[in-house]
Motif scaffolding. Structure first.
Motif, PDB file in Angstrom:
ATOM      1  N   LYS A 161     -17.312 -37.587  15.557  1.00  0.00           N
ATOM      2  CA  LYS A 161     -17.482 -39.006  15.239  1.00  0.00           C
ATOM      3  C   LYS A 161     -18.921 -39.379  14.918  1.00  0.00           C
ATOM      4  N   GLY A 162     -19.855 -38.452  15.160  1.00  0.00           N
ATOM      5  CA  GLY A 162     -21.236 -38.670  14.773  1.00  0.00           C
ATOM      6  C   GLY A 162     -22.024 -39.634  15.641  1.00  0.00           C
ATOM      7  N   GLN A 163     -21.581 -39.848  16.885  1.00  0.00           N
ATOM      8  CA  GLN A 163     -22.333 -40.730  17.776  1.00  0.00           C
ATOM      9  C   GLN A 163     -23.527 -39.973  18.351  1.00  0.00           C
ATOM     10  N   SER A 164     -24.589 -40.690  18.629  1.00  0.00           N
ATOM     11  CA  SER A 164     -25.778 -40.040  19.173  1.00  0.00           C
ATOM     12  C   SER A 164     -25.529 -39.628  20.627  1.00  0.00           C
ATOM     13  N   PRO A 165     -26.156 -38.534  21.079  1.00  0.00           N
ATOM     14  CA  PRO A 165     -25.993 -38.108  22.477  1.00  0.00           C
ATOM     15  C   PRO A 165     -26.386 -39.200  23.465  1.00  0.00           C
ATOM     16  N   GLU A 166     -27.412 -39.962  23.115  1.00  0.00           N
ATOM     17  CA  GLU A 166     -27.835 -41.046  24.008  1.00  0.00           C
ATOM     18  C   GLU A 166     -26.732 -42.089  24.177  1.00  0.00           C
ATOM     19  N   THR A 167     -26.097 -42.461  23.062  1.00  0.00           N
ATOM     20  CA  THR A 167     -25.022 -43.447  23.112  1.00  0.00           C
ATOM     21  C   THR A 167     -23.839 -42.929  23.919  1.00  0.00           C
ATOM     22  N   VAL A 168     -23.488 -41.665  23.719  1.00  0.00           N
ATOM     23  CA  VAL A 168     -22.364 -41.064  24.432  1.00  0.00           C
ATOM     24  C   VAL A 168     -22.658 -41.005  25.928  1.00  0.00           C
ATOM     25  N   ALA A 169     -23.884 -40.613  26.274  1.00  0.00           N
ATOM     26  CA  ALA A 169     -24.263 -40.530  27.683  1.00  0.00           C
ATOM     27  C   ALA A 169     -24.150 -41.898  28.345  1.00  0.00           C
ATOM     28  N   GLU A 170     -24.638 -42.927  27.663  1.00  0.00           N
ATOM     29  CA  GLU A 170     -24.583 -44.282  28.217  1.00  0.00           C
ATOM     30  C   GLU A 170     -23.148 -44.777  28.338  1.00  0.00           C
ATOM     31  N   GLU A 171     -22.339 -44.506  27.318  1.00  0.00           N
ATOM     32  CA  GLU A 171     -20.960 -44.985  27.320  1.00  0.00           C
ATOM     33  C   GLU A 171     -20.121 -44.323  28.405  1.00  0.00           C
ATOM     34  N   LEU A 172     -20.370 -43.037  28.645  1.00  0.00           N
ATOM     35  CA  LEU A 172     -19.580 -42.296  29.624  1.00  0.00           C
ATOM     36  C   LEU A 172     -20.205 -42.300  31.018  1.00  0.00           C
ATOM     37  N   GLY A 173     -21.399 -42.823  31.133  1.00  0.00           N
ATOM     38  CA  GLY A 173     -22.044 -42.891  32.441  1.00  0.00           C
ATOM     39  C   GLY A 173     -22.513 -41.552  32.958  1.00  0.00           C
ATOM     40  N   VAL A 174     -23.008 -40.705  32.039  1.00  0.00           N
ATOM     41  CA  VAL A 174     -23.536 -39.393  32.435  1.00  0.00           C
ATOM     42  C   VAL A 174     -24.939 -39.252  31.877  1.00  0.00           C
ATOM     43  N   SER A 175     -25.622 -38.203  32.288  1.00  0.00           N
ATOM     44  CA  SER A 175     -26.989 -37.997  31.808  1.00  0.00           C
ATOM     45  C   SER A 175     -26.981 -37.379  30.410  1.00  0.00           C
ATOM     46  N   ARG A 176     -28.072 -37.503  29.709  1.00  0.00           N
ATOM     47  CA  ARG A 176     -28.220 -36.897  28.387  1.00  0.00           C
ATOM     48  C   ARG A 176     -28.097 -35.374  28.504  1.00  0.00           C
ATOM     49  N   GLY A 177     -28.598 -34.833  29.599  1.00  0.00           N
ATOM     50  CA  GLY A 177     -28.520 -33.399  29.809  1.00  0.00           C
ATOM     51  C   GLY A 177     -27.081 -32.903  29.891  1.00  0.00           C
ATOM     52  N   VAL A 178     -26.232 -33.688  30.545  1.00  0.00           N
ATOM     53  CA  VAL A 178     -24.816 -33.323  30.655  1.00  0.00           C
ATOM     54  C   VAL A 178     -24.173 -33.294  29.272  1.00  0.00           C
ATOM     55  N   VAL A 179     -24.494 -34.285  28.455  1.00  0.00           N
ATOM     56  CA  VAL A 179     -23.948 -34.348  27.096  1.00  0.00           C
ATOM     57  C   VAL A 179     -24.402 -33.138  26.285  1.00  0.00           C
ATOM     58  N   ASP A 180     -25.699 -32.865  26.299  1.00  0.00           N
ATOM     59  CA  ASP A 180     -26.234 -31.742  25.519  1.00  0.00           C
ATOM     60  C   ASP A 180     -25.646 -30.415  25.974  1.00  0.00           C
ATOM     61  N   ASN A 181     -25.553 -30.219  27.293  1.00  0.00           N
ATOM     62  CA  ASN A 181     -25.030 -28.967  27.831  1.00  0.00           C
ATOM     63  C   ASN A 181     -23.548 -28.793  27.481  1.00  0.00           C
ATOM     64  N   THR A 182     -22.797 -29.890  27.538  1.00  0.00           N
ATOM     65  CA  THR A 182     -21.368 -29.833  27.215  1.00  0.00           C
ATOM     66  C   THR A 182     -21.158 -29.503  25.747  1.00  0.00           C
ATOM     67  N   VAL A 183     -21.919 -30.151  24.885  1.00  0.00           N
ATOM     68  CA  VAL A 183     -21.797 -29.888  23.450  1.00  0.00           C
ATOM     69  C   VAL A 183     -22.141 -28.433  23.150  1.00  0.00           C
TER      70      VAL A 183
END
Length: 205
Positions: A161-183
């Motif tokens: 969907k092309g959302q930024s990691p920062e936006t996804v982290a904020e929306e899901l209530g997780v850290s940016r690190g969690v988003v990057d590591n998961t991706v």
């Protein structure tokens, strides 16, 4: 669809798990109806001197191909590509239909108007693109069924969907690190899935 470690293409040949087998066929029909229509259209034009194919003819041929594919299920991925098998089957059914119709503008009929060539025409760029799009959708489907739902959700939001990691982290209530590591983990899993023989064969043989 039930979770299974076997890809959609492979599970079409695995009837031991009836739930997974039936679900895989439903999903297959959803994903590959477009490529089958494109194949049927290209084959019709080949056999009729580039005439415009009636939609009703294409749908009838595709329906027949699907029934044959589902009931006979003779595809063996170890012997060749799924797309080649489908193309051969589609050509046979189109030839059968054209023999019955014998349209006046048919350029491939013999002088007595009774036969058509059995050789399968080459795949057109439109058909190739359509099939690869469905193959990619199959790959994503395999990924979805074999990783945690939360991981796929993050991957989908960032990569599909092309959302930024920062936006996804904020929306899901997780850290940016969690988003990057998961991706990172999901992308690695995606590459592993794409490396399966059934996908390698479909893309490169």
């Amino acid at each position: 669809m039930p979770n299974t470690p076997i890809s959609l293409i492979s599970v079409l040949r695995n009837e031991e798990n009836q739930l997974a087998w039936q679900a895989s066929w439903r999903r297959f029909l959803e994903l590959y109806n477009g490529p089958l229509l494109a194949m049927a259209a290209g084959i019709y034009r080949h056999h009729t001197g580039n005439a415009t194919p009636p939609q009703s003819v294409l749908e009838d041929v595709v329906s027949t191909v699907v029934v044959d594919f589902f009931t006979k299920n003779r595809f063996d991925r170890e012997r060749g590509r799924l797309r080649t098998y489908l193309r051969t089957l589609t050509n046979r059914r189109m030839v059968d239909m054209l023999r019955k119709q014998r349209p006046l503008n048919h350029l491939s009929l013999d002088a007595d108007g009774t036969s058509l060539p059995e050789s399968v025409p080459e795949e057109t760029p439109e058909e190739t693109l359509s099939f690869q799009q469905s193959l990619l959708a199959t790959l994503i489907e395999d990924l979805r069924e074999n990783i945690p739902m939360r991981h796929f959700q993050i991957f989908e939001m960032v990569k599909l969907k092309g959302q930024s990691p920062e936006t996804v982290a904020e929306e899901l209530g997780v850290s940016r690190g969690v988003v990057d590591n998961t991706v990172y983990k999901v992308m690695r899993r995606l590459k592993e899935t794409a490396g399966k023989p059934e996908y390698q064969n479909e893309y490169y043989l």
